[in-house]
Motif scaffolding. Structure first.
Motif, PDB file in Angstrom:
ATOM      1  N   GLU A  64      -9.563   6.660   9.445  1.00  0.00           N
ATOM      2  CA  GLU A  64     -10.201   5.739  10.099  1.00  0.00           C
ATOM      3  C   GLU A  64     -10.521   4.577   9.221  1.00  0.00           C
ATOM      4  OE1 GLU A  64     -13.190   7.623  13.241  1.00  0.00           O
ATOM      5  OE2 GLU A  64     -13.200   8.751  11.484  1.00  0.00           O
ATOM      6  N   ASN A  65     -10.664   4.693   7.890  1.00  0.00           N
ATOM      7  CA  ASN A  65     -10.846   3.448   6.952  1.00  0.00           C
ATOM      8  C   ASN A  65      -9.832   2.659   6.843  1.00  0.00           C
ATOM      9  OD1 ASN A  65     -13.082   5.509   4.864  1.00  0.00           O
ATOM     10  ND2 ASN A  65     -13.592   4.031   6.240  1.00  0.00           N
ATOM     11  N   LEU A  66      -8.645   3.359   6.924  1.00  0.00           N
ATOM     12  CA  LEU A  66      -7.447   2.588   6.894  1.00  0.00           C
ATOM     13  C   LEU A  66      -7.101   1.819   8.139  1.00  0.00           C
ATOM     14  CD1 LEU A  66      -4.934   5.135   5.066  1.00  0.00           C
ATOM     15  CD2 LEU A  66      -5.979   3.057   4.119  1.00  0.00           C
ATOM     16  N   ALA A  67      -7.575   2.393   9.082  1.00  0.00           N
ATOM     17  CA  ALA A  67      -7.419   1.592  10.244  1.00  0.00           C
ATOM     18  C   ALA A  67      -8.497   0.300  10.468  1.00  0.00           C
ATOM     19  CB  ALA A  67      -7.783   2.396  11.469  1.00  0.00           C
ATOM     20  N   TRP A  68      -9.468   0.405  10.110  1.00  0.00           N
ATOM     21  CA  TRP A  68     -10.528  -0.701   9.881  1.00  0.00           C
ATOM     22  C   TRP A  68      -9.907  -1.722   8.951  1.00  0.00           C
ATOM     23  CZ3 TRP A  68     -13.645  -2.933  12.743  1.00  0.00           C
ATOM     24  CH2 TRP A  68     -14.322  -2.101  13.651  1.00  0.00           C
ATOM     25  N   LEU A  69      -8.927  -1.451   7.817  1.00  0.00           N
ATOM     26  CA  LEU A  69      -8.387  -2.262   7.122  1.00  0.00           C
ATOM     27  C   LEU A  69      -7.447  -3.106   7.753  1.00  0.00           C
ATOM     28  CD1 LEU A  69      -8.009  -3.509   4.177  1.00  0.00           C
ATOM     29  CD2 LEU A  69      -6.370  -1.449   3.743  1.00  0.00           C
ATOM     30  N   SER A  70      -6.698  -2.242   8.628  1.00  0.00           N
ATOM     31  CA  SER A  70      -5.669  -3.035   9.442  1.00  0.00           C
ATOM     32  C   SER A  70      -6.458  -4.060  10.356  1.00  0.00           C
ATOM     33  CB  SER A  70      -4.911  -2.032  10.056  1.00  0.00           C
ATOM     34  OG  SER A  70      -3.822  -2.570  11.117  1.00  0.00           O
ATOM     35  N   MET A  71      -7.468  -3.556  11.131  1.00  0.00           N
ATOM     36  CA  MET A  71      -8.152  -4.301  12.091  1.00  0.00           C
ATOM     37  C   MET A  71      -8.700  -5.621  11.560  1.00  0.00           C
ATOM     38  SD  MET A  71      -9.505  -1.581  15.018  1.00  0.00           S
ATOM     39  CE  MET A  71     -10.384  -0.485  13.825  1.00  0.00           C
ATOM     40  N   SER A  72      -9.126  -5.422  10.134  1.00  0.00           N
ATOM     41  CA  SER A  72      -9.698  -6.491   9.545  1.00  0.00           C
ATOM     42  C   SER A  72      -8.851  -7.802   9.612  1.00  0.00           C
ATOM     43  CB  SER A  72     -10.284  -6.208   7.989  1.00  0.00           C
ATOM     44  OG  SER A  72      -9.354  -5.851   7.474  1.00  0.00           O
ATOM     45  N   PHE A  73      -7.608  -7.732   9.724  1.00  0.00           N
ATOM     46  CA  PHE A  73      -6.720  -8.595   9.733  1.00  0.00           C
ATOM     47  C   PHE A  73      -6.541  -8.807  11.335  1.00  0.00           C
ATOM     48  CE2 PHE A  73      -2.390 -10.221  10.882  1.00  0.00           C
ATOM     49  CZ  PHE A  73      -2.229 -11.043   9.567  1.00  0.00           C
ATOM     50  N   PHE A 104      -4.596 -18.565   5.050  1.00  0.00           N
ATOM     51  CA  PHE A 104      -3.820 -17.548   4.767  1.00  0.00           C
ATOM     52  C   PHE A 104      -3.635 -17.391   3.317  1.00  0.00           C
ATOM     53  CE2 PHE A 104      -0.037 -15.385   3.810  1.00  0.00           C
ATOM     54  CZ  PHE A 104      -0.053 -14.258   4.483  1.00  0.00           C
ATOM     55  N   LEU A 105      -3.239 -18.405   2.728  1.00  0.00           N
ATOM     56  CA  LEU A 105      -3.002 -18.229   1.050  1.00  0.00           C
ATOM     57  C   LEU A 105      -4.398 -17.971   0.303  1.00  0.00           C
ATOM     58  CD1 LEU A 105      -0.461 -21.202   0.535  1.00  0.00           C
ATOM     59  CD2 LEU A 105       0.149 -18.735   0.582  1.00  0.00           C
ATOM     60  N   VAL A 106      -5.326 -18.562   0.680  1.00  0.00           N
ATOM     61  CA  VAL A 106      -6.608 -18.128  -0.083  1.00  0.00           C
ATOM     62  C   VAL A 106      -6.980 -16.601   0.273  1.00  0.00           C
ATOM     63  CG1 VAL A 106      -9.120 -18.541   0.069  1.00  0.00           C
ATOM     64  CG2 VAL A 106      -7.618 -20.662   0.314  1.00  0.00           C
ATOM     65  N   GLY A 107      -6.791 -16.075   1.576  1.00  0.00           N
ATOM     66  CA  GLY A 107      -6.915 -14.738   1.888  1.00  0.00           C
ATOM     67  C   GLY A 107      -5.962 -13.674   1.085  1.00  0.00           C
ATOM     68  N   THR A 108      -4.714 -14.265   0.729  1.00  0.00           N
ATOM     69  CA  THR A 108      -3.760 -13.553  -0.149  1.00  0.00           C
ATOM     70  C   THR A 108      -4.345 -13.404  -1.279  1.00  0.00           C
ATOM     71  OG1 THR A 108      -1.881 -14.195   1.573  1.00  0.00           O
ATOM     72  CG2 THR A 108      -1.570 -13.262  -0.700  1.00  0.00           C
ATOM     73  N   CYS A 109      -5.018 -14.468  -1.993  1.00  0.00           N
ATOM     74  CA  CYS A 109      -5.437 -14.274  -3.280  1.00  0.00           C
ATOM     75  C   CYS A 109      -6.526 -13.255  -3.597  1.00  0.00           C
ATOM     76  CB  CYS A 109      -5.802 -15.724  -3.889  1.00  0.00           C
ATOM     77  SG  CYS A 109      -4.316 -16.771  -4.255  1.00  0.00           S
ATOM     78  N   VAL A 110      -7.347 -13.432  -2.460  1.00  0.00           N
ATOM     79  CA  VAL A 110      -8.628 -12.755  -2.453  1.00  0.00           C
ATOM     80  C   VAL A 110      -8.251 -11.029  -2.287  1.00  0.00           C
ATOM     81  CG1 VAL A 110     -10.706 -11.792  -1.085  1.00  0.00           C
ATOM     82  CG2 VAL A 110      -9.968 -14.231  -1.431  1.00  0.00           C
ATOM     83  N   ALA A 111      -7.097 -10.867  -1.421  1.00  0.00           N
ATOM     84  CA  ALA A 111      -6.597  -9.481  -1.221  1.00  0.00           C
ATOM     85  C   ALA A 111      -6.041  -8.879  -2.652  1.00  0.00           C
ATOM     86  CB  ALA A 111      -5.828  -9.267   0.036  1.00  0.00           C
ATOM     87  N   MET A 112      -5.229  -9.732  -3.188  1.00  0.00           N
ATOM     88  CA  MET A 112      -4.571  -9.386  -4.505  1.00  0.00           C
ATOM     89  C   MET A 112      -5.427  -8.945  -5.623  1.00  0.00           C
ATOM     90  SD  MET A 112      -1.817 -11.669  -6.800  1.00  0.00           S
ATOM     91  CE  MET A 112      -0.811 -11.888  -5.493  1.00  0.00           C
ATOM     92  N   LEU A 113      -6.773  -9.870  -5.540  1.00  0.00           N
ATOM     93  CA  LEU A 113      -7.622  -9.310  -6.681  1.00  0.00           C
ATOM     94  C   LEU A 113      -8.855  -8.486  -6.009  1.00  0.00           C
ATOM     95  CD1 LEU A 113      -7.957 -12.998  -8.092  1.00  0.00           C
ATOM     96  CD2 LEU A 113      -6.404 -11.243  -8.786  1.00  0.00           C
ATOM     97  N   ALA A 114      -8.941  -7.819  -5.211  1.00  0.00           N
ATOM     98  CA  ALA A 114      -9.901  -7.130  -4.702  1.00  0.00           C
ATOM     99  C   ALA A 114     -10.125  -5.675  -5.429  1.00  0.00           C
ATOM    100  CB  ALA A 114      -9.558  -6.540  -3.027  1.00  0.00           C
ATOM    101  N   GLN A 124      -7.967  -9.709   3.974  1.00  0.00           N
ATOM    102  CA  GLN A 124      -7.122  -9.431   4.881  1.00  0.00           C
ATOM    103  C   GLN A 124      -7.643 -10.311   6.276  1.00  0.00           C
ATOM    104  OE1 GLN A 124      -4.253  -7.465   3.920  1.00  0.00           O
ATOM    105  NE2 GLN A 124      -4.666  -6.166   5.868  1.00  0.00           N
ATOM    106  N   ALA A 125      -9.096 -10.294   6.448  1.00  0.00           N
ATOM    107  CA  ALA A 125      -9.424 -11.179   7.376  1.00  0.00           C
ATOM    108  C   ALA A 125      -9.273 -12.761   7.197  1.00  0.00           C
ATOM    109  CB  ALA A 125     -11.073 -11.087   7.552  1.00  0.00           C
ATOM    110  N   LEU A 126      -9.367 -12.992   6.034  1.00  0.00           N
ATOM    111  CA  LEU A 126      -8.831 -14.643   5.944  1.00  0.00           C
ATOM    112  C   LEU A 126      -7.490 -14.662   6.128  1.00  0.00           C
ATOM    113  CD1 LEU A 126     -10.980 -15.380   2.697  1.00  0.00           C
ATOM    114  CD2 LEU A 126     -11.199 -16.049   4.974  1.00  0.00           C
ATOM    115  N   GLN A 127      -6.715 -13.633   5.860  1.00  0.00           N
ATOM    116  CA  GLN A 127      -5.199 -13.997   6.319  1.00  0.00           C
ATOM    117  C   GLN A 127      -5.129 -13.882   7.639  1.00  0.00           C
ATOM    118  OE1 GLN A 127      -3.504 -10.220   4.094  1.00  0.00           O
ATOM    119  NE2 GLN A 127      -2.390 -11.805   2.933  1.00  0.00           N
ATOM    120  N   GLY A 128      -6.017 -13.043   8.378  1.00  0.00           N
ATOM    121  CA  GLY A 128      -5.772 -13.169   9.780  1.00  0.00           C
ATOM    122  C   GLY A 128      -6.138 -14.303  10.406  1.00  0.00           C
ATOM    123  N   PHE A 129      -7.404 -14.859   9.718  1.00  0.00           N
ATOM    124  CA  PHE A 129      -7.914 -16.259  10.172  1.00  0.00           C
ATOM    125  C   PHE A 129      -7.058 -17.394  10.029  1.00  0.00           C
ATOM    126  CE2 PHE A 129     -12.054 -18.591  10.964  1.00  0.00           C
ATOM    127  CZ  PHE A 129     -11.488 -19.987  10.521  1.00  0.00           C
ATOM    128  N   GLY A 130      -6.306 -17.205   9.072  1.00  0.00           N
ATOM    129  CA  GLY A 130      -5.267 -18.400   8.901  1.00  0.00           C
ATOM    130  C   GLY A 130      -3.974 -18.457   9.690  1.00  0.00           C
TER     131      GLY A 130
END
Length: 480
Positions: A64-73, A104-114, A124-130
């Motif tokens: 369920e946590n993984l599902a929310w990770l996907s839905m955050s995008f 999207f690129l900003v979100g990718t940097c955040v995810a990479m360093l999480a 992931q949310a910033l990636q989806g936003f962009g």
């Protein structure tokens, strides 16, 4: 006479005249350029699919946590699709595409360093936003550039990039994971985003959008807020355990919190003069049917995107490269079929490709459910290929139906609404698959049986899509 009321129409006329001056070569060059930003989401999705077993291990996450990770995008991605479509009328499609890629690129940097799962969700949310506006804005460009009898081929060609990128993306991510770790895989969407910025800036000229700057003051920000609250609360109600600790579909507070903003949103959008959700689009029977069909198609896609990577690791103990190779099969088959599906829809109408596509989805879900124990890796690969063929056959057909009765002046808004409903199906598939599978495992069901039962249940969504395909009355290639 109120000039501001005539401005959208006159601007549209001038823009249509601009498009009519484009040569066939220029039009197809724009289609090719639009393939680059449209490949961003499939590449990002490929990375998450391959890395999801490592996310589970690194952050000790439940299904369920993984599902929310996907839905955050997915949630910001789908909520903002119609918003981008409306905003394009104020600032232009090209500017929004470029701005979206940058976010999207900003979100990718955040995810990479999480360092924590919640930070990864923010990325992931910033990636989806962009990336939310990239697909509907591209669809609107194509609808404006090509005549109706040519759109199926153009949309099929453009649509083929998604499956093609989703085909090679898992292998590249699997290789990187095998050599380093999951953080390195985010290099792939970052490179794709940078390339997209360059190509769009150079290949798509400015001045091809209906810009109405005065609309900023009249934009329906209240409607956007109500939609966001509804979507977040609705999916929290579907998968409430990670949010409130209450079992799914039992937290009445979240249920009420989703019903109230939805009812308010529907009342509000009918009350104001310039709603960002154009509910009048649903007066078109074809648009309603295409939107529902696209959502049902994506429900099973959401299920497979969440569970297939975990299934491969849990049942077959595959390494990163093998996982990437297996996850290539579905999008590879889709990419082979998607352009053919668009051409077939132009020639024969969209009903028959949809019937075959949904029938193949049903066959795959039931085959996994009823397969002998244990299901072999080769057998699973065959089923993933069949599923991809069915998905690809339907894609351009649904795009074509959605825009068939839509005026060119309203194509951007229609594409955003259609894409929004389409990705609701993905989010529902992910959420429900996570809830069902977690429920089976919590009840002590053997893992292989938990996977099989969950996959089998999703044949219901495909069966609903098959039933819908029999009632769609596509006027066919003679429609003009």
């Amino acid at each position: 006479m109120d000039f501001h009321r005539l401005l959208p129409f006159t601007t549209w006329l001038s823009t249509r005249a601009y498009f009519r001056r484009l040569s066939n070569e220029q039009a197809w060059l724009i289609v090719i350029a639009l393939m680059f930003p449209s490949s961003i989401m499939p590449m990002a999705s490929s990375v998450v699919r391959v890395a999801s077993p490592l996310f589970r291990d690194t952050f000790q996450a439940s299904t369920e946590n993984l599902a929310w990770l996907s839905m955050s995008f997915t949630i910001p991605y789908m909520v903002l699709m119609p918003v981008y479509s409306r905003l394009s009328e104020m600032v232009g499609r090209r500017r929004l595409i470029l701005a979206g890629i940058a976010v999207f690129l900003v979100g990718t940097c955040v995810a990479m360093l999480a360092p924590r799962l919640w930070v990864l969700m923010v990325g992931q949310a910033l990636q989806g936003f962009g990336s939310a506006g990239l697909m509907p804005l591209a669809m609107a460009y194509i609808a404006a550039i090509f005549e109706r009898h040519e759109r199926g081929k153009a949309l099929g060609t453009w649509s083929s990039v998604g499956p093609a990128v989703a085909w090679i993306g898992p292998l590249l991510a699997g290789i990187l994971i095998s050599q380093w770790d999951w953080r390195v895989t985010y290099i792939l969407p970052m490179v794709m985003g940078i390339l997209s910025l360059i190509v769009v800036a150079r290949a798509i000229p400015p001045g091809m959008s209906n810009i109405q700057p005065h609309m900023w003051r009249r934009f329906d920000w209240i409607g956007v807020g109500l939609l966001a609250v509804f979507i977040i609360c609705f999916f929290a109600y579907l998968s409430s355990r990670p949010i409130t600790g209450v079992a799914p579909l039992q937290d009445w507070r979240l249920g009420l919190a989703s019903v109230v903003p939805l009812a308010t949103l529907l009342w509000w959008e009918r009350r104001i003069d310039n709603p960002f959700l154009d509910l009048n689009l649903y007066r078109s029977k074809l648009f309603r049917q295409a939107s529902l069909g696209a959502a049902l198609r994506m429900v099973t896609m959401g299920c497979t995107s969440l569970l297939v990577p975990l299934f491969l690791v849990d049942m077959f103990q595959v390494d990163g490269v093998t996982l990437g190779l297996m996850l290539m099969i579905n999008p590879a088959a889709m990419s082979l079929m998607v352009r053919f599906g668009g051409t077939a829809a132009d020639r024969f109408g969209s009903g028959k490709p949809l019937m075959v596509g949904f029938a193949l989805q049903i066959a795959v879900m039931l085959s996994i459910y009823r397969s002998p124990l244990p299901l072999t890796l080769l057998g699973l690969g065959f089923l993933l290929a069949v599923h991809g063929l069915g998905m690809g056959l339907m894609l351009a057909s649904l795009h074509r139906i959605a825009l068939l009765d839509v005026n060119e002046s309203n194509a951007t808004v229609a594409a955003g609404m259609y894409s929004f409903v389409r990705f609701i199906g993905v989010a529902i598939g992910v959420a429900v698959a996570g809830v069902i599978f977690q429920g089976f495992t919590d009840a002590g069901v053997e893992p292989i049986m938990a996977y099989r039962q969950t996959f089998g249940g999703f044949a219901v969504a495909a069966a609903a899509g098959l039933a819908l395909s029999f009632v769609i009355k596509d006027p066919g290639p003679s429609h003009a």
